[in-house]
Design a protein around this motif. Sequence first.
Motif, PDB file in Angstrom:
ATOM      1  N   ALA A 133      -8.111  -5.105  -7.796  1.00 42.31           N
ATOM      2  CA  ALA A 133      -7.586  -4.401  -6.327  1.00 42.31           C
ATOM      3  C   ALA A 133      -7.501  -5.685  -5.362  1.00 42.31           C
ATOM      4  O   ALA A 133      -6.754  -5.441  -4.381  1.00 42.31           O
ATOM      5  N   ALA A 171      -0.944   3.922 -10.856  1.00 41.98           N
ATOM      6  CA  ALA A 171      -1.715   4.336  -9.608  1.00 41.98           C
ATOM      7  C   ALA A 171      -1.334   5.918  -9.320  1.00 41.98           C
ATOM      8  O   ALA A 171      -2.092   6.732  -8.887  1.00 41.98           O
ATOM      9  N   TRP A 230      -7.329   1.543  -3.955  1.00 40.24           N
ATOM     10  CA  TRP A 230      -6.770   0.805  -5.205  1.00 40.24           C
ATOM     11  C   TRP A 230      -7.748   0.854  -6.417  1.00 40.24           C
ATOM     12  O   TRP A 230      -7.183   1.066  -7.565  1.00 40.24           O
ATOM     13  N   LEU A 253       2.107   1.799  -3.606  1.00 42.58           N
ATOM     14  CA  LEU A 253       1.336   2.299  -4.600  1.00 42.58           C
ATOM     15  C   LEU A 253       0.862   3.697  -4.343  1.00 42.58           C
ATOM     16  O   LEU A 253       0.202   4.495  -5.331  1.00 42.58           O
ATOM     17  N   HIS A 257       0.743  -1.095   0.060  1.00 46.89           N
ATOM     18  CA  HIS A 257      -0.109  -0.060   0.012  1.00 46.89           C
ATOM     19  C   HIS A 257       0.820   1.463   0.089  1.00 46.89           C
ATOM     20  O   HIS A 257       0.588   2.366  -0.765  1.00 46.89           O
TER      21      HIS A 257
END
Length: 299
Positions: free
Chosen positions: A272, A290, A264, A206, A203
């Motif tokens: 996702a 992203a 996401w 991203l 996470h």
Amino acid sequence: MSQSFAEMSARERLAAIVDAGSFHEWLPPSERVTSPHLAQLGVPAAFDDGVAVGRALLAGRAIFVAAQEGEFMGGGVGEVHGAKLVGLLRRALRDRPGAVVLLAESGGVRLHEANAGLIAVSEVMRALLDVRAAGIATVMLIGGANGCFGGMGIVARCADTVVMSDIARHAMSGPEVIESSNGAGEFDSRDRGLVWRTTGGKHRWLTGDCDALVEDDPVAFRAAAIAAIDAHRPMTLAALRLESALLQQRVDADGDNADAVELWTRLGIDDARAVPDLDADAVRALRPAALAALANGGA
């Protein structure tokens, strides 16, 4: 197969990252510099107060390095622990090594030394920013089993490069802290999937919170640390403005999403829900799209 970086002790990680036999420790356990606060409370102390600091070589270049020991009080920062980190950073200003590399594993400030630990963390932050301002590369490696939370979570984001493994965790407040303050309905610390989706390396990669995502492998961490020194980014007003803009983009894109999976999805990741099961290579490939979606306020 290489050993898991998360399962290593602090000194094992140091040995795996730096050039073989090059680490020289300052204030080693034989010096027995321990916390006076823990002794007063009848709590067992560690002879290194949970952190190893010193100088070493990395790919032949002189660096200063520190590693927190998660097995001692969760890598918590107390007065002596913090003073060792501050001393390392201040010495870097004097001796100007090629970089300062910090191997972080910490739940934050020790509750046993709350005030002293908070002051120590603030001093670490100031010293780290002074080192950055002096043009010395600062690299944070996050891959320990306990993650990097609390005050050390803030310290990590003060460095110019953050490297995380795909199973690492990094945040300001730990899951248990959030739950105790706002209840399990806000954040259930027992939900391991939720914890890793929200604070995990995938996470953070991203959404632009870390600069390199690697496997849980000391060889990969070493290579990333070397690359980070080569790609050192000075702290400038322009860089700070870019960082601020990224944070605002994340606020705008996130809205009232209740879970990382929803974010996401808004960032254009087709499946996702599969992200937690992807390997680091696959997650790395998702980042350009992203971040582009973040810049546009979400897909």
